[in-house]
Design an enzyme around this catalytic site. Structure first.
Site, PDB file in Angstrom:
ATOM      1  N   ASP A 134      17.059   0.266 -28.063  1.00 30.33           N
ATOM      2  CA  ASP A 134      16.360   1.232 -28.501  1.00 30.33           C
ATOM      3  C   ASP A 134      14.325   0.274 -28.641  1.00 30.33           C
ATOM      4  O   ASP A 134      13.934   0.438 -30.212  1.00 30.33           O
ATOM      5  CB  ASP A 134      16.551   1.535 -30.229  1.00 30.33           C
ATOM      6  CG  ASP A 134      17.831   2.621 -30.138  1.00 30.33           C
ATOM      7  OD1 ASP A 134      18.399   3.546 -28.839  1.00 30.33           O
ATOM      8  OD2 ASP A 134      18.915   2.403 -30.480  1.00 30.33           O
ATOM      9  N   LYS A 191      11.587   0.631 -24.883  1.00 30.23           N
ATOM     10  CA  LYS A 191      11.303   1.126 -23.324  1.00 30.23           C
ATOM     11  C   LYS A 191      10.388   2.024 -22.512  1.00 30.23           C
ATOM     12  O   LYS A 191       9.754   1.676 -21.741  1.00 30.23           O
ATOM     13  CB  LYS A 191      12.995   0.578 -22.231  1.00 30.23           C
ATOM     14  CG  LYS A 191      13.431  -0.358 -22.860  1.00 30.23           C
ATOM     15  CD  LYS A 191      15.211  -0.678 -22.561  1.00 30.23           C
ATOM     16  CE  LYS A 191      15.855   0.483 -23.488  1.00 30.23           C
ATOM     17  NZ  LYS A 191      16.481  -0.087 -24.777  1.00 30.23           N
ATOM     18  N   GLY A 218      18.291   6.489 -24.629  1.00 31.53           N
ATOM     19  CA  GLY A 218      17.543   7.473 -24.943  1.00 31.53           C
ATOM     20  C   GLY A 218      16.112   7.170 -25.008  1.00 31.53           C
ATOM     21  O   GLY A 218      16.252   6.004 -25.641  1.00 31.53           O
ATOM     22  N   HIS A 219      15.567   6.725 -24.101  1.00 32.03           N
ATOM     23  CA  HIS A 219      14.070   6.739 -23.819  1.00 32.03           C
ATOM     24  C   HIS A 219      13.150   7.228 -23.960  1.00 32.03           C
ATOM     25  O   HIS A 219      12.460   8.683 -23.358  1.00 32.03           O
ATOM     26  CB  HIS A 219      14.003   6.214 -22.152  1.00 32.03           C
ATOM     27  CG  HIS A 219      15.129   5.045 -22.126  1.00 32.03           C
ATOM     28  ND1 HIS A 219      14.848   4.341 -20.885  1.00 32.03           N
ATOM     29  CD2 HIS A 219      16.556   4.544 -23.039  1.00 32.03           C
ATOM     30  CE1 HIS A 219      16.694   3.183 -21.065  1.00 32.03           C
ATOM     31  NE2 HIS A 219      16.591   3.162 -21.949  1.00 32.03           N
ATOM     32  N   GLN A 236      19.777   0.185 -22.675  1.00 35.69           N
ATOM     33  CA  GLN A 236      20.656  -0.428 -23.653  1.00 35.69           C
ATOM     34  C   GLN A 236      19.766  -1.981 -23.749  1.00 35.69           C
ATOM     35  O   GLN A 236      18.416  -2.146 -23.927  1.00 35.69           O
ATOM     36  CB  GLN A 236      22.299  -1.220 -23.286  1.00 35.69           C
ATOM     37  CG  GLN A 236      22.885   0.276 -23.411  1.00 35.69           C
ATOM     38  CD  GLN A 236      22.967   0.880 -22.788  1.00 35.69           C
ATOM     39  OE1 GLN A 236      23.502   0.790 -21.762  1.00 35.69           O
ATOM     40  NE2 GLN A 236      22.064   2.588 -22.584  1.00 35.69           N
ATOM     41  N   THR A 254      21.823  10.366 -30.376  1.00 34.25           N
ATOM     42  CA  THR A 254      22.473  10.517 -30.840  1.00 34.25           C
ATOM     43  C   THR A 254      22.412  11.062 -32.722  1.00 34.25           C
ATOM     44  O   THR A 254      22.346  11.696 -33.675  1.00 34.25           O
ATOM     45  CB  THR A 254      23.943   9.120 -31.614  1.00 34.25           C
ATOM     46  OG1 THR A 254      23.020   8.251 -31.674  1.00 34.25           O
ATOM     47  CG2 THR A 254      24.876   8.943 -30.546  1.00 34.25           C
ATOM     48  N   GLY A 255      21.064  10.804 -33.124  1.00 33.19           N
ATOM     49  CA  GLY A 255      19.836  10.951 -34.929  1.00 33.19           C
ATOM     50  C   GLY A 255      20.747  10.129 -35.687  1.00 33.19           C
ATOM     51  O   GLY A 255      20.594  10.133 -36.740  1.00 33.19           O
TER      52      GLY A 255
HETATM   53  P1  GDP Z   1      14.035   2.499 -25.940  1.00 36.52           P
HETATM   54  O1  GDP Z   1      15.788   3.104 -26.039  1.00 36.52           O
HETATM   55  O2  GDP Z   1      14.361   1.507 -25.436  1.00 36.52           O
HETATM   56  O3  GDP Z   1      13.047   3.718 -25.027  1.00 36.52           O
HETATM   57  O4  GDP Z   1      13.200   3.366 -27.086  1.00 36.52           O
HETATM   58  P2  GDP Z   1      14.015   4.653 -28.143  1.00 36.52           P
HETATM   59  O5  GDP Z   1      13.003   5.840 -27.973  1.00 36.52           O
HETATM   60  O6  GDP Z   1      14.850   5.005 -28.293  1.00 36.52           O
HETATM   61  O7  GDP Z   1      13.003   4.328 -29.250  1.00 36.52           O
HETATM   62  C1  GDP Z   1      12.020   3.274 -29.475  1.00 36.52           C
HETATM   63  C2  GDP Z   1      10.900   4.623 -30.445  1.00 36.52           C
HETATM   64  O8  GDP Z   1       9.740   3.780 -31.346  1.00 36.52           O
HETATM   65  C3  GDP Z   1      10.861   5.448 -30.240  1.00 36.52           C
HETATM   66  O9  GDP Z   1      11.015   6.784 -31.464  1.00 36.52           O
HETATM   67  C4  GDP Z   1       8.942   5.386 -29.738  1.00 36.52           C
HETATM   68  O10 GDP Z   1       8.908   6.703 -29.846  1.00 36.52           O
HETATM   69  C5  GDP Z   1       9.052   4.257 -30.977  1.00 36.52           C
HETATM   70  N1  GDP Z   1       7.694   3.615 -30.085  1.00 36.52           N
HETATM   71  C6  GDP Z   1       7.265   3.135 -28.853  1.00 36.52           C
HETATM   72  N2  GDP Z   1       6.802   1.667 -29.670  1.00 36.52           N
HETATM   73  C7  GDP Z   1       6.385   1.853 -30.878  1.00 36.52           C
HETATM   74  C8  GDP Z   1       5.460   2.045 -31.080  1.00 36.52           C
HETATM   75  O11 GDP Z   1       4.654   0.805 -31.089  1.00 36.52           O
HETATM   76  N3  GDP Z   1       5.032   2.046 -32.172  1.00 36.52           N
HETATM   77  C9  GDP Z   1       5.898   3.118 -32.449  1.00 36.52           C
HETATM   78  N4  GDP Z   1       5.462   3.658 -34.381  1.00 36.52           N
HETATM   79  N5  GDP Z   1       6.624   3.346 -32.372  1.00 36.52           N
HETATM   80  C10 GDP Z   1       7.185   3.625 -31.227  1.00 36.52           C
HETATM   81  P1  IMO Z   2      18.869   3.020 -24.737  1.00 34.65           P
HETATM   82  O1  IMO Z   2      18.819   2.968 -23.638  1.00 34.65           O
HETATM   83  C1  IMO Z   2      20.656   1.510 -28.593  1.00 34.65           C
HETATM   84  C2  IMO Z   2      25.213   1.382 -28.944  1.00 34.65           C
HETATM   85  C3  IMO Z   2      25.956   2.036 -28.948  1.00 34.65           C
HETATM   86  C4  IMO Z   2      27.391   1.624 -29.587  1.00 34.65           C
HETATM   87  C5  IMO Z   2      27.231   0.993 -28.597  1.00 34.65           C
HETATM   88  C6  IMO Z   2      28.669   1.271 -27.521  1.00 34.65           C
HETATM   89  O2  IMO Z   2      18.170   3.995 -25.724  1.00 34.65           O
HETATM   90  O3  IMO Z   2      18.352   1.311 -25.604  1.00 34.65           O
HETATM   91  P2  IMO Z   2      28.538   3.763 -25.060  1.00 34.65           P
HETATM   92  O4  IMO Z   2      28.278   4.668 -25.747  1.00 34.65           O
HETATM   93  O5  IMO Z   2      27.624   2.947 -24.474  1.00 34.65           O
HETATM   94  O6  IMO Z   2      29.943   2.984 -24.835  1.00 34.65           O
HETATM   95  O7  IMO Z   2      27.816   2.694 -27.003  1.00 34.65           O
HETATM   96  O8  IMO Z   2      26.072   0.873 -28.189  1.00 34.65           O
HETATM   97  N1  IMO Z   2      24.429   2.147 -27.191  1.00 34.65           N
HETATM   98  C7  IMO Z   2      22.912   1.881 -27.811  1.00 34.65           C
HETATM   99  N2  IMO Z   2      22.334   1.156 -29.370  1.00 34.65           N
HETATM  100  N3  IMO Z   2      20.263   2.412 -27.534  1.00 34.65           N
HETATM  101  C8  IMO Z   2      20.780   2.488 -26.639  1.00 34.65           C
HETATM  102  O9  IMO Z   2      19.983   2.861 -25.712  1.00 34.65           O
HETATM  103  C9  IMO Z   2      22.094   2.150 -27.041  1.00 34.65           C
HETATM  104  N4  IMO Z   2      23.371   2.829 -26.088  1.00 34.65           N
HETATM  105  C10 IMO Z   2      24.369   2.452 -26.433  1.00 34.65           C
HETATM  106  O10 IMO Z   2      25.332   2.515 -30.547  1.00 34.65           O
HETATM  107  O11 IMO Z   2      27.016   0.617 -30.844  1.00 34.65           O
HETATM  108 MG    MG Z   3      16.636   4.245 -27.081  1.00 32.12          MG
END
Ligand code: GDP
Ligand code: IMO
Ligand code: MG
Length: 424
Positions: free
Chosen positions: A13, A16, A40-41, A222, A299-300
């Site tokens: 998270d 990416k 979850g990107h 991840q 997952t929220g």
């Molecule tokens: P990923 O899994 O690495 O793609 O990241 P996620 O999408 O799961 O989580 C990143 C969260 O931060 C998302 O809600 C994005 O919309 C948000 N986000 C990404 N870059 C920034 C930033 O520079 N500032 C803020 N405030 N939010 C960001």
């Molecule tokens: P993105 O790509 C954050 C975590 C889960 C759990 C562990 C194992 O959005 O960054 P799994 O379902 O893979 O067997 O869970 O890894 N996990 C993540 N945490 N971002 C993710 O993906 C994740 N994918 C898995 O919360 O701790």
């Molecule tokens: Mg994510």
């Protein structure tokens, strides 16, 4: 041409999705190499937020090809839901998305096994995303998996029944109720939908594109601290999230790798169980979670929050061979009077910057405290206009890590990005 790899350096998270989308104009092809619907990107443009799970984050650029590589595990049901949702925003998607014949499938019973196994573990559970990731990769390495290419076989249904039968046998040993039929309908609809896409040997596809001069961006899922070998095992995911995973997950040789673009948040978050040395259980942690809207995209679940951990970041830089750092969520730290950065750990009275093997090591983070900046930086697009305290913050990180920070993200939108170097 070389293949660049963009990946997360923390516990996932890191942002990416947003940054893959932001730098996609510089590439011809965007390819996922590991993970699956546990990812979850998120990315945002035109005031719309999209969350991708299986589909690469280059999909919104109509002139880019996207690849789901052999290292990914695909749940056809999730695939269908995602493709249906993308239809209004990603035109011509059946032509622009290519799927590896070698990618393993997540079966409905893999999801059930994931849930049953977490249920049985109780308080010592991994905190998985319950998407069936662990059981699917277990079958892959156990040489019992079904792969995307198998869906074209005349006896696919029989192969499915055999695999599912074995899983049901295992599940009979669990005290866990489930409804298989509920999952199966969407799953088989997803299988039909996958047949509308190009199923190819993507290792040839990608290598031939590189030979013909096309540029490829591999998109990690991840983060490094969730890597099955180097993360906080067993509180990890089941794939190699490090840059080496892009070689095995796409079929490209190490010598073909160009830049490794490592993403980190200006602080740390983690969802699920496992060690997190700089975690803040106090109001500062709550403030990071509220300001950063730190709730899982898949997952929220609320994310655990803490200060930036430089020993962990440096470990990730070493494992991945990071050549450029991208920092996200810098805006979230605006208004903090003091910002802490962990520079080493105290373990049993000894100062170290190495990540210990033991998960239960009593780690006491040692912090450097820097002055914060008062005003909102989310509207800034040029590096020179950033506050001097902010520049000191990133200068400190660059010096510690010895890698330049070339992109700073100051908001979730595609436009809220500061490029310190001109891309491609
Ligand atoms: P990923 O899994 O690495 O793609 O990241 P996620 O999408 O799961 O989580 C990143 C969260 O931060 C998302 O809600 C994005 O919309 C948000 N986000 C990404 N870059 C920034 C930033 O520079 N500032 C803020 N405030 N939010 C960001
Ligand atoms: P993105 O790509 C954050 C975590 C889960 C759990 C562990 C194992 O959005 O960054 P799994 O379902 O893979 O067997 O869970 O890894 N996990 C993540 N945490 N971002 C993710 O993906 C994740 N994918 C898995 O919360 O701790
Ligand atoms: Mg994510």
């Amino acid at each position: 041409m070389k293949i660049d790899i963009l990946l997360g350096l923390q516990w996932g998270d890191e942002g990416k999705g947003k940054l893959v989308d932001a730098i996609s104009p510089g590439y011809d092809v965007i390819a996922r190499f590991q993970g699956g619907p546990n990812a979850g990107h998120s990315l945002e443009f035109n005031n719309i937020k999209h969350i991708l799970h299986l589909i690469p984050s280059g999909i919104f650029h109509p002139d880019k090809m996207n690849v789901i590589g052999n290292g990914v595990v695909i749940d056809p049901a999730v695939f269908k839901t995602e493709i249906d949702g993308l239809a209004p925003y990603a035109p011509d998607i059946t032509r622009r998305l290519v799927i590896s014949t070698r990618a393993n499938l997540i079966l409905p019973t893999h999801r059930i096994l994931d849930a049953a196994s977490e249920h049985r573990k109780g308080t010592s559970k991994i905190g998985s995303t319950l998407k069936g990731i662990g059981p699917a990769y277990t079958d892959k390495t156990g040489r019992a998996g079904l792969r995307a290419g198998d869906i074209m076989r005349h006896n696919f249904r029989q192969l499915y029944e055999e695999a599912t039968g074995k899983h049901l046998e295992t599940l009979s040993g669990f005290d866990f109720t489930f409804n298989l039929a509920e999952y199966e309908k969407g799953w088989f609809e997803g299988i039909e939908m996958m047949k509308e896409f190009q199923l190819v040997n993507t290792e040839y596809y990608i290598n031939r594109l590189m030979t013909s001069g096309k540029s490829i961006l591999a998109e990690g899922a991840q983060g490094t601290m969730l890597d099955v070998d180097f993360g906080t095992y067993p509180f990890v995911t089941s794939s190699n999230t490090v840059s080496a995973g892009a070689c095995t997950g796409l079929g490209v040789a190490p010598a073909s790798v160009g830049d490794v673009l490592g993403i980190f948040k200006a602080y740390c978050t983690r969802v699920g169980s496992g060690p997190f040395p700089t975690e803040l259980g106090d109001e500062t942690g709550a403030r990071l979670r509220d300001t950063g809207r730190e709730y899982g995209a898949t997952t929220g679940r609320p994310r655990r929050c803490g200060w930036l951990d430089l020993p962990a970041l440096k470990y990730a830089i070493m494992l991945n061979g990071v050549t450029q750092l991208y920092m996200t969520k810098a805006d979230v730290l605006s208004g903090f009077e003091k910002i802490k950065i962990c520079t080493s750990y105290k373990i049993n009275g000894t100062d170290t910057a190495d990540i210990p093997f033991e998960n239960d090591a009593a780690i006491e983070p040692v912090y450097k405290e820097l002055g914060g900046w008062t005003h909102d930086i989310s509207g800034i697009r040029e590096f020179d206009r950033l506050p001097s305290e902010f520049k000191r913050f990133i200068g400190f990180i660059e010096e510690y890590c010895n890698v330049p920070i070339t992109i700073i993200s100051v908001g979730p939108d595609r436009e809220e990005t500061i490029f310190r170097v001109k891309l491609l």
